[in-house]
Design a protein around this motif. Structure first.
Motif, mmCIF file in Angstrom:
data_model
loop_
_atom_site.group_PDB
_atom_site.id
_atom_site.type_symbol
_atom_site.label_atom_id
_atom_site.label_comp_id
_atom_site.label_asym_id
_atom_site.label_seq_id
_atom_site.Cartn_x
_atom_site.Cartn_y
_atom_site.Cartn_z
ATOM 1 N N PHE A 102 0.654 -1.055 0.000
ATOM 2 C CA PHE A 102 -0.133 0.213 -0.065
ATOM 3 C C PHE A 102 0.856 1.362 0.228
ATOM 4 N N PHE A 103 1.777 1.166 0.893
ATOM 5 C CA PHE A 103 2.648 2.334 1.130
ATOM 6 C C PHE A 103 3.532 2.365 -0.309
ATOM 7 N N LEU A 104 3.911 1.579 -0.733
ATOM 8 C CA LEU A 104 4.873 1.508 -1.989
ATOM 9 C C LEU A 104 3.702 2.164 -3.042
ATOM 10 N N THR A 105 2.724 1.878 -3.302
ATOM 11 C CA THR A 105 1.792 2.335 -4.189
ATOM 12 C C THR A 105 1.622 3.785 -4.130
ATOM 13 N N ILE A 106 1.545 4.518 -2.698
ATOM 14 C CA ILE A 106 1.380 5.891 -2.499
ATOM 15 C C ILE A 106 2.809 6.544 -2.900
ATOM 16 N N CYS A 107 3.808 5.900 -2.727
ATOM 17 C CA CYS A 107 5.145 6.444 -3.183
ATOM 18 C C CYS A 107 5.327 6.625 -4.846
ATOM 19 N N GLU A 108 4.754 5.435 -5.083
ATOM 20 C CA GLU A 108 4.799 5.308 -6.842
ATOM 21 C C GLU A 108 3.837 6.413 -7.573
ATOM 22 N N TYR A 109 2.771 6.605 -6.672
ATOM 23 C CA TYR A 109 1.949 7.696 -7.315
ATOM 24 C C TYR A 109 2.218 8.999 -7.087
ATOM 25 N N THR A 110 3.090 9.251 -6.019
ATOM 26 C CA THR A 110 3.699 10.640 -5.734
ATOM 27 C C THR A 110 4.656 10.952 -6.801
ATOM 28 N N VAL A 111 5.408 9.871 -7.215
ATOM 29 C CA VAL A 111 6.492 10.106 -8.159
ATOM 30 C C VAL A 111 5.949 10.162 -9.628
ATOM 31 N N THR A 112 4.774 9.570 -10.040
ATOM 32 C CA THR A 112 4.186 9.763 -11.114
ATOM 33 C C THR A 112 3.164 10.796 -11.219
ATOM 34 N N ASN A 113 2.927 11.507 -10.410
ATOM 35 C CA ASN A 113 2.159 12.781 -10.245
ATOM 36 C C ASN A 113 2.651 13.934 -9.882
ATOM 37 N N PRO A 114 3.358 14.600 -11.170
ATOM 38 C CA PRO A 114 4.078 15.774 -11.049
ATOM 39 C C PRO A 114 3.638 16.827 -10.186
ATOM 40 N N PHE A 115 2.149 16.943 -10.169
ATOM 41 C CA PHE A 115 1.477 17.972 -9.458
ATOM 42 C C PHE A 115 1.906 17.668 -8.158
ATOM 43 N N LEU A 116 1.452 16.659 -7.448
ATOM 44 C CA LEU A 116 1.371 16.264 -6.204
ATOM 45 C C LEU A 116 2.792 16.659 -5.828
ATOM 46 N N ALA A 117 3.864 15.936 -6.405
ATOM 47 C CA ALA A 117 5.281 16.418 -6.101
ATOM 48 C C ALA A 117 5.667 17.694 -5.979
ATOM 49 N N SER A 118 5.159 18.385 -6.805
ATOM 50 C CA SER A 118 5.367 20.042 -6.778
ATOM 51 C C SER A 118 4.769 20.492 -5.380
ATOM 52 N N ILE A 119 3.670 20.083 -5.240
ATOM 53 C CA ILE A 119 2.608 20.734 -4.086
ATOM 54 C C ILE A 119 3.629 20.378 -2.755
ATOM 55 N N LEU A 120 3.984 19.215 -2.688
ATOM 56 C CA LEU A 120 4.549 18.557 -1.506
ATOM 57 C C LEU A 120 5.813 19.438 -1.169
ATOM 58 N N ARG A 121 6.529 19.877 -2.486
ATOM 59 C CA ARG A 121 7.825 20.672 -2.116
ATOM 60 C C ARG A 121 7.688 22.231 -1.960
ATOM 61 N N SER A 122 6.288 22.749 -2.414
ATOM 62 C CA SER A 122 6.253 24.026 -2.640
ATOM 63 C C SER A 122 5.893 24.602 -1.044
ATOM 64 N N PRO A 123 6.314 25.755 -0.974
ATOM 65 C CA PRO A 123 5.827 26.574 0.299
ATOM 66 C C PRO A 123 4.430 27.100 -0.017
ATOM 67 N N ARG A 124 3.856 27.133 -1.366
ATOM 68 C CA ARG A 124 2.638 27.733 -1.455
ATOM 69 C C ARG A 124 1.539 26.577 -1.800
ATOM 70 N N SER A 125 1.815 25.742 -0.875
ATOM 71 C CA SER A 125 0.524 24.548 -0.904
ATOM 72 C C SER A 125 -0.586 24.454 0.038
ATOM 73 N N ASP A 126 -0.762 25.777 0.441
ATOM 74 C CA ASP A 126 -1.796 25.905 1.675
ATOM 75 C C ASP A 126 -3.236 25.610 1.104
ATOM 76 N N ARG A 127 -3.537 26.051 -0.061
ATOM 77 C CA ARG A 127 -4.932 25.691 -0.408
ATOM 78 C C ARG A 127 -5.154 24.121 -0.695
ATOM 79 N N PHE A 128 -4.144 23.538 -1.429
ATOM 80 C CA PHE A 128 -4.278 22.080 -1.430
ATOM 81 C C PHE A 128 -4.381 21.294 -0.272
#
Length: 204
Positions: A102-128
């Motif tokens: 399950f957690f590996l699936t979450i990690c792989e989804y994070t890698v393949t979804n550039p939007f999620l990865a950029s939001i997790l890195r960004s300081p401007r992610s409050d709304r999400f």
């Protein structure tokens, strides 16, 4: 039963074709947006960037989205729905491989979804994160109500689930900030260890 006329059948088929074309164009716009995210910061992406990569004309884009912020909102909502779909398939058990999968699936989804990865890195992610945490709260409430726990433990149980969600987001944040340099399998091992040793004993 009345047989459909050729005109009625043609209208029905045209409608199906239009729906399919709309879906295909929408997928192309999503994919193009993800590609653009690999090259530019979120607030630098333009409609021109998206339509060039999607291979669609400007009017097609505007048939789907009013502007880039509207597209971003749609991508936010889809990302949150995807995460919750993954969460709903997870049935916690004292099984290392099941939890790790399950957690590996979450990690792989994070890698393949550039939007999620950029939001997790960004300081401007409050709304999400505000939207995500609102949905997480609903998820926690539903889980607590469906679990056979004693009334005096419900509040503690809900906070434990919230803690597990928060720690997962924290680990993913650190991982993406460091450009996912650690293998996804190692991150899945960490999350599995935290869950099985910290959260699961209480749930059991």
């Amino acid at each position: 039963m009345r047989a459909e006329s050729s005109t009625e059948m043609r209208i029905f088929m045209d409608g199906e074709n239009q729906d399919e074309r709309y879906y295909v164009a929408d997928e192309a716009i999503y994919d193009a947006f993800f590609l653009a995210l690999k090259e530019k910061e979120l607030d630098k992406i333009t409609v021109t960037d998206v339509i060039k990569k999607a291979g669609v004309v400007r009017s097609t884009f505007y048939n789907h989205y009013e502007n880039i912020p509207a597209l971003v909102t749609a991508v936010e909502d889809k990302t949150i729905r995807d995460i919750f779909s993954l969460m709903e398939t997870f049935h916690p058990e004292n099984d290392w491989e099941l939890c790790r999968s399950f957690f590996l699936t979450i990690c792989e989804y994070t890698v393949t979804n550039p939007f999620l990865a950029s939001i997790l890195r960004s300081p401007r992610s409050d709304r999400f994160f505000w939207k995500a945490m609102t949905m997480f709260h609903r998820y926690v409430t539903n889980v607590v109500q469906s679990r056979p726990v004693f009334d005096d433990n419900r509040e503690q149980f809900s906070y434990m689930i919230a803690c597990a969600i928060g720690s997962t987001i924290g680990v993913l944040h650190k991982w993406t900030v460091e450009d996912c340099s650690v293998p996804a399998e190692s991150i899945a091992d960490i999350l599995t260890t935290v869950f099985i040793n910290g959260m699961l004993p209480f749930m059991s």
